[in-house]
Design a protein around this motif. Structure first.
Motif, short mmCIF file in Angstrom:
data_model
loop_
_atom_site.label_atom_id
_atom_site.label_comp_id
_atom_site.label_asym_id
_atom_site.label_seq_id
_atom_site.Cartn_x
_atom_site.Cartn_y
_atom_site.Cartn_z
N VAL A 1 -3.70 -16.74 -3.98
CA VAL A 1 -4.04 -15.66 -4.91
C VAL A 1 -3.01 -14.53 -4.79
O VAL A 1 -2.54 -14.00 -5.80
N ALA A 2 -2.64 -14.17 -3.57
CA ALA A 2 -1.64 -13.12 -3.36
C ALA A 2 -0.30 -13.51 -3.97
O ALA A 2 0.33 -12.71 -4.68
N VAL A 3 0.13 -14.72 -3.72
CA VAL A 3 1.41 -15.19 -4.26
C VAL A 3 1.33 -15.31 -5.78
O VAL A 3 2.27 -14.94 -6.49
N GLY A 4 0.19 -15.76 -6.29
CA GLY A 4 0.01 -15.85 -7.73
C GLY A 4 0.08 -14.49 -8.41
O GLY A 4 0.69 -14.34 -9.48
N ALA A 5 -0.53 -13.48 -7.77
CA ALA A 5 -0.46 -12.12 -8.32
C ALA A 5 0.99 -11.63 -8.32
O ALA A 5 1.45 -11.04 -9.31
N TYR B 1 -0.17 -4.24 -14.20
CA TYR B 1 0.57 -4.32 -12.94
C TYR B 1 -0.26 -3.75 -11.79
O TYR B 1 -0.35 -4.36 -10.72
N VAL B 2 -0.89 -2.60 -12.03
CA VAL B 2 -1.71 -1.97 -10.99
C VAL B 2 -2.91 -2.85 -10.65
O VAL B 2 -3.26 -3.02 -9.48
N ALA B 3 -3.54 -3.44 -11.66
CA ALA B 3 -4.68 -4.33 -11.42
C ALA B 3 -4.25 -5.53 -10.57
O ALA B 3 -4.97 -5.93 -9.64
N LEU B 4 -3.07 -6.07 -10.85
CA LEU B 4 -2.56 -7.17 -10.03
C LEU B 4 -2.23 -6.71 -8.61
O LEU B 4 -2.38 -7.48 -7.66
N GLU B 5 -1.81 -5.47 -8.44
CA GLU B 5 -1.58 -4.93 -7.09
C GLU B 5 -2.90 -4.90 -6.32
O GLU B 5 -2.94 -5.26 -5.14
N VAL B 6 -3.97 -4.50 -6.98
CA VAL B 6 -5.29 -4.46 -6.34
C VAL B 6 -5.72 -5.87 -5.94
O VAL B 6 -6.21 -6.10 -4.83
N VAL B 7 -5.53 -6.83 -6.84
CA VAL B 7 -5.86 -8.22 -6.54
C VAL B 7 -5.04 -8.72 -5.35
O VAL B 7 -5.57 -9.36 -4.43
N LEU C 1 0.83 -1.21 0.00
CA LEU C 1 0.00 0.00 0.00
C LEU C 1 0.86 1.26 0.00
O LEU C 1 0.61 2.20 -0.76
N ALA C 2 1.88 1.28 0.85
CA ALA C 2 2.72 2.47 0.97
C ALA C 2 3.50 2.76 -0.31
O ALA C 2 3.57 3.91 -0.75
N ILE C 3 4.05 1.74 -0.90
CA ILE C 3 4.90 1.96 -2.07
C ILE C 3 4.07 2.08 -3.35
O ILE C 3 4.22 3.03 -4.11
N SER C 4 3.19 1.14 -3.59
CA SER C 4 2.45 1.12 -4.86
C SER C 4 1.40 2.21 -4.97
O SER C 4 1.17 2.74 -6.05
N PHE C 5 0.74 2.51 -3.86
CA PHE C 5 -0.39 3.42 -3.95
C PHE C 5 -0.13 4.80 -3.34
O PHE C 5 -0.95 5.69 -3.47
N VAL C 6 1.02 4.97 -2.69
CA VAL C 6 1.36 6.28 -2.13
C VAL C 6 2.66 6.80 -2.76
O VAL C 6 2.66 7.82 -3.45
N GLY D 1 15.29 7.89 -23.92
CA GLY D 1 14.72 9.02 -24.64
C GLY D 1 13.44 8.77 -25.41
O GLY D 1 12.87 9.70 -25.98
N ASP D 2 12.96 7.55 -25.46
CA ASP D 2 11.72 7.24 -26.19
C ASP D 2 10.51 7.40 -25.27
O ASP D 2 10.19 6.52 -24.49
N GLU D 3 9.88 8.56 -25.35
CA GLU D 3 8.69 8.82 -24.53
C GLU D 3 7.44 8.86 -25.39
O GLU D 3 6.43 9.45 -25.02
N SER D 4 7.46 8.16 -26.52
CA SER D 4 6.38 8.28 -27.50
C SER D 4 5.11 7.52 -27.15
O SER D 4 4.03 7.97 -27.49
N ARG D 5 5.21 6.41 -26.48
CA ARG D 5 3.99 5.62 -26.22
C ARG D 5 3.90 5.21 -24.76
O ARG D 5 4.89 5.10 -24.07
N ARG D 6 2.67 5.01 -24.32
CA ARG D 6 2.41 4.59 -22.94
C ARG D 6 2.40 3.06 -22.88
O ARG D 6 2.12 2.40 -23.87
N SER D 7 2.64 2.52 -21.71
CA SER D 7 2.67 1.07 -21.54
C SER D 7 1.35 0.57 -20.98
O SER D 7 0.90 1.03 -19.93
N LYS D 8 0.75 -0.38 -21.67
CA LYS D 8 -0.47 -1.03 -21.16
C LYS D 8 -0.13 -1.99 -20.03
O LYS D 8 -0.98 -2.34 -19.23
#
Length: 127
Positions: free
Chosen positions: A69-73, A107-113, A7-12, A95-102
């Protein structure tokens, strides 16, 4: 401790570091790479210690499922998603800032799981 660190690192820490004065995208990504690598090491230690403690004793199935589930995530994040994020981070740092990463959204969805599974683990342990 595991859920607190996530919680502290990923979401704050992760989102806030980009708002700090003077922190560019390149600097923030470099910091993030180091911080998340360290977090994942601690997460694996927690996962092993908790798994050994729980699976060497008679425990409810719900507890075992929640921990799995936690370990699997965590495994999915570090084996499948983090390499994609690492390649994207390397590209941005070069230097390649042209596209965003899906992969970031994944990764964030797996953090929520993972957080939900750790909450369930804690609830079952308290019960």
């Amino acid at each position: 401790m595991w859920i607190g660190m996530v919680l502290a690192i990923s979401f704050v820490e992760a989102p806030l570091k980009f708002r700090a004065p003077g922190v560019t995208l390149r600097i923030g990504l470099g910091i993030g790479r180091l911080v998340f690598r360290a977090l994942n090491v601690f997460e694996y230690v927690f996962a092993v210690v908790i798994s050994v403690a729980l699976f060497t004793h008679e425990t409810p199935t719900s507890l075992n499922v929640a921990l799995c589930v936690a370990v699997g995530a965590l495994l999915t994040q570090t084996i499948a998603v983090r390499p994609l994020l690492s390649r994207r981070t390397t590209a941005v740092l070069e230097g390649d800032e042209s596209r965003r990463s899906k992969a970031h959204v994944t990764y964030v969805a797996l953090e929520v799981v993972k957080v939900a599974a750790l909450v369930c683990t804690g609830v079952v342990l308290v019960d």
